[in-house]
Write a protein that holds these residues in place. Sequence first.
Motif, short mmCIF file in Angstrom:
data_model
loop_
_atom_site.label_atom_id
_atom_site.label_comp_id
_atom_site.label_asym_id
_atom_site.label_seq_id
_atom_site.Cartn_x
_atom_site.Cartn_y
_atom_site.Cartn_z
N LEU A 83 0.83 -1.21 0.00
CA LEU A 83 0.00 0.00 0.00
C LEU A 83 0.86 1.26 0.00
O LEU A 83 0.33 2.37 -0.02
N ASP A 84 2.19 1.08 0.04
CA ASP A 84 3.11 2.21 0.02
C ASP A 84 2.96 2.98 -1.30
O ASP A 84 2.81 2.37 -2.36
N PRO A 85 2.99 4.32 -1.26
CA PRO A 85 2.80 5.10 -2.48
C PRO A 85 3.75 4.72 -3.61
O PRO A 85 3.36 4.68 -4.78
N LYS A 86 5.01 4.42 -3.28
CA LYS A 86 5.97 4.07 -4.34
C LYS A 86 5.59 2.74 -5.00
O LYS A 86 5.70 2.60 -6.22
N LEU A 87 5.16 1.76 -4.19
CA LEU A 87 4.78 0.48 -4.77
C LEU A 87 3.44 0.59 -5.49
O LEU A 87 3.17 -0.19 -6.40
N ARG A 88 2.60 1.54 -5.09
CA ARG A 88 1.35 1.76 -5.82
C ARG A 88 1.64 2.20 -7.25
O ARG A 88 0.87 1.89 -8.17
N GLN A 89 2.75 2.91 -7.43
CA GLN A 89 3.13 3.31 -8.79
C GLN A 89 3.40 2.07 -9.65
O GLN A 89 3.00 2.00 -10.81
N VAL A 90 4.09 1.09 -9.06
CA VAL A 90 4.36 -0.16 -9.77
C VAL A 90 3.04 -0.87 -10.07
O VAL A 90 2.85 -1.41 -11.17
N PHE A 91 2.13 -0.86 -9.10
CA PHE A 91 0.83 -1.51 -9.30
C PHE A 91 0.06 -0.87 -10.44
O PHE A 91 -0.49 -1.57 -11.30
#
Length: 238
Positions: A14-22
């Motif tokens: 749910l981290d913003p940076k990983l949301r970019q990957v999602f």
Amino acid sequence: MLIASAQKAIGEILDPKLRQVFWKTLGLTILALIIIWNLTTLGLETFAVPFVSDWFASLSLPSWTGTMGLFAAIIAGLGLAVGLTFLIGPVSAVIAGLFLDDVAEHVEKQDYPNDKPGTAMPLGRSIIMSLKFFGIVILGNLLALMLLLVPGVNLIAFFAINGYLLGREYFEFAALRHHDAATVRMLRSRYSGTIIMGGLMIAGFLAIPIVNLMTPLFGAALMVHLHKAIASKAERTS
């Protein structure tokens, strides 16, 4: 070890940076499915439906020709829709596989800043890993579907097969960033039970519609944490 790793992984997807990957994975997955839909539809309209109509015409049943052609088109469309639903997980796994190093790097920097950073996979190896994930997800689901008519067994098969295969592949991905292949095989063999249990958690994500789009992110984050715990334990006991 396992529960703590899973809790960290769930928090980090749910981290913003990983949301970019999602979002990148989701967008490319939708684009890939649209392309597959259009190409398959074109193939069906060009070959399959006319073949059915011509076949009925050859049987001297002209009154059925148009009806069966329409029926074939409807069945083909429904089959294609079901097939694309089945492909959501595998296709997203392929695409997300290209970004797994981004996930691992973020997790390592955030939670293990004092450790030596892992080495990202070369592009060619990343593509091969993505294709392996695709094959594993397809194989696991096909084998489970083959047992669909056996009550209860198909669910057990789904988790057993995917738990083993997903656990193995995601652990290898995380561990190969830090070790050679021989060391990774040793760790995987020594802690196989823990790794399979981690794979079962990943399979749980894979089994839930929509949520399964986040399976690669969760799997990568989970196995980064699990590898760190296993490597630390192995070092202490060696």
